[in-house]
Design an enzyme around this catalytic site. Structure first.
Site, PDB file in Angstrom:
ATOM      1  CD  GLU A 167     -17.452  -2.498  -2.102  1.00 40.18           C
ATOM      2  OE1 GLU A 167     -17.164  -1.760  -3.071  1.00 40.18           O
ATOM      3  OE2 GLU A 167     -18.208  -3.465  -2.191  1.00 40.18           O
ATOM      4  CB  CYS A 203     -15.347  -7.300  -6.523  1.00 43.49           C
ATOM      5  SG  CYS A 203     -14.015  -6.127  -6.199  1.00 43.49           S
TER       6      CYS A 203
HETATM    7  N1  THU Z   1     -18.426  -2.300  -7.863  1.00 42.09           N
HETATM    8  C1  THU Z   1     -18.235  -1.788  -6.610  1.00 42.09           C
HETATM    9  O1  THU Z   1     -18.269  -0.566  -6.420  1.00 42.09           O
HETATM   10  N2  THU Z   1     -18.007  -2.648  -5.599  1.00 42.09           N
HETATM   11  C2  THU Z   1     -17.913  -3.995  -5.731  1.00 42.09           C
HETATM   12  O2  THU Z   1     -17.581  -4.680  -4.778  1.00 42.09           O
HETATM   13  C3  THU Z   1     -18.218  -4.616  -7.011  1.00 42.09           C
HETATM   14  C4  THU Z   1     -18.418  -3.708  -8.163  1.00 42.09           C
HETATM   15  C5  THU Z   1     -18.624  -1.377  -8.980  1.00 42.09           C
HETATM   16  C6  THU Z   1     -17.487  -1.357  -9.966  1.00 42.09           C
HETATM   17  C7  THU Z   1     -18.200  -0.873 -11.205  1.00 42.09           C
HETATM   18  O3  THU Z   1     -18.198   0.536 -11.191  1.00 42.09           O
HETATM   19  C8  THU Z   1     -19.610  -1.377 -11.050  1.00 42.09           C
HETATM   20  O4  THU Z   1     -19.780  -1.725  -9.689  1.00 42.09           O
HETATM   21  C9  THU Z   1     -19.941  -2.578 -11.918  1.00 42.09           C
HETATM   22  O5  THU Z   1     -19.050  -3.586 -11.728  1.00 42.09           O
END
Ligand code: THU
Length: 161
Positions: A75, A113
């Site tokens: 994101e 997240c």
């Molecule tokens: N991740 C995202 O790309 N977006 C989120 O909102 C949550 C987590 C990714 C970060 C990491 O590379 C993987 O997902 C595992 O946490």
């Protein structure tokens, strides 16, 4: 206890084919870019497609690093590219999809997240606009109208003034 603060959030649930064509297209773009994520450590792939008010569509996927905290979520990859390259154009809609490597998309959509929610919120306050978020599940799409429905207690710039 003197009082209680309750903030209600709302998410609309759609089947993919119920969405308007432009939204379905944004979902397909997010799914395509998810497959290009660089996630050798978590093997969790995330794709984001961001539509700007001028109809330009930008994409991002998660970019990991051997020094784990140096990686960045899908994101924010998309959002910060927008901020860097289209500083005067508000983002209006983002489709987000996640899956484990070599498997189908998650049954139920994954919410961004907390750090990404706060980053997304910044763009709403920066432009005074509302961002629509489409969270993709296997069959359902969760439509979120405005960050307030995912982050009702965001940190606000007024708090540092
Ligand atoms: N991740 C995202 O790309 N977006 C989120 O909102 C949550 C987590 C990714 C970060 C990491 O590379 C993987 O997902 C595992 O946490």
């Amino acid at each position: 206890m003197q009082k209680r603060i309750i903030r209600q959030v709302e998410i609309e649930v759609f089947q993919r084919n119920e969405l308007e064509p432009a939204a379905q297209q944004l979902c397909r773009i997010a799914e395509k870019v998810r497959l290009e994520a660089y996630a050798p450590y978590s093997r969790f792939l995330v794709g984001a497609a961001l539509e700007l008010s001028n109809q330009v569509i930008l994409t991002g996927n998660n970019q990991e690093n051997a020094a784990y905290p140096s990686g960045l979520c899908a994101e924010r990859v998309a959002l910060y590219f927008a901020g860097a390259n289209y500083p005067d154009t508000p983002p209006v809609r983002m489709a987000i999809t996640a899956s484990h490597a070599n498997s189908e998309v998650l049954e139920e959509p994954a919410a961004p997240c907390g750090a990404c929610l706060q980053a997304l919120h910044e763009y709403e306050s920066r432009f005074g606009t509302q961002l629509e978020i489409l969270l993709l599940g296997k069959t359902e799409v969760w439509k979120v109208k405005g960050l307030v429905n995912l982050l009702p207690f965001s940190f606000n710039s007024l708090e540092i003034k």
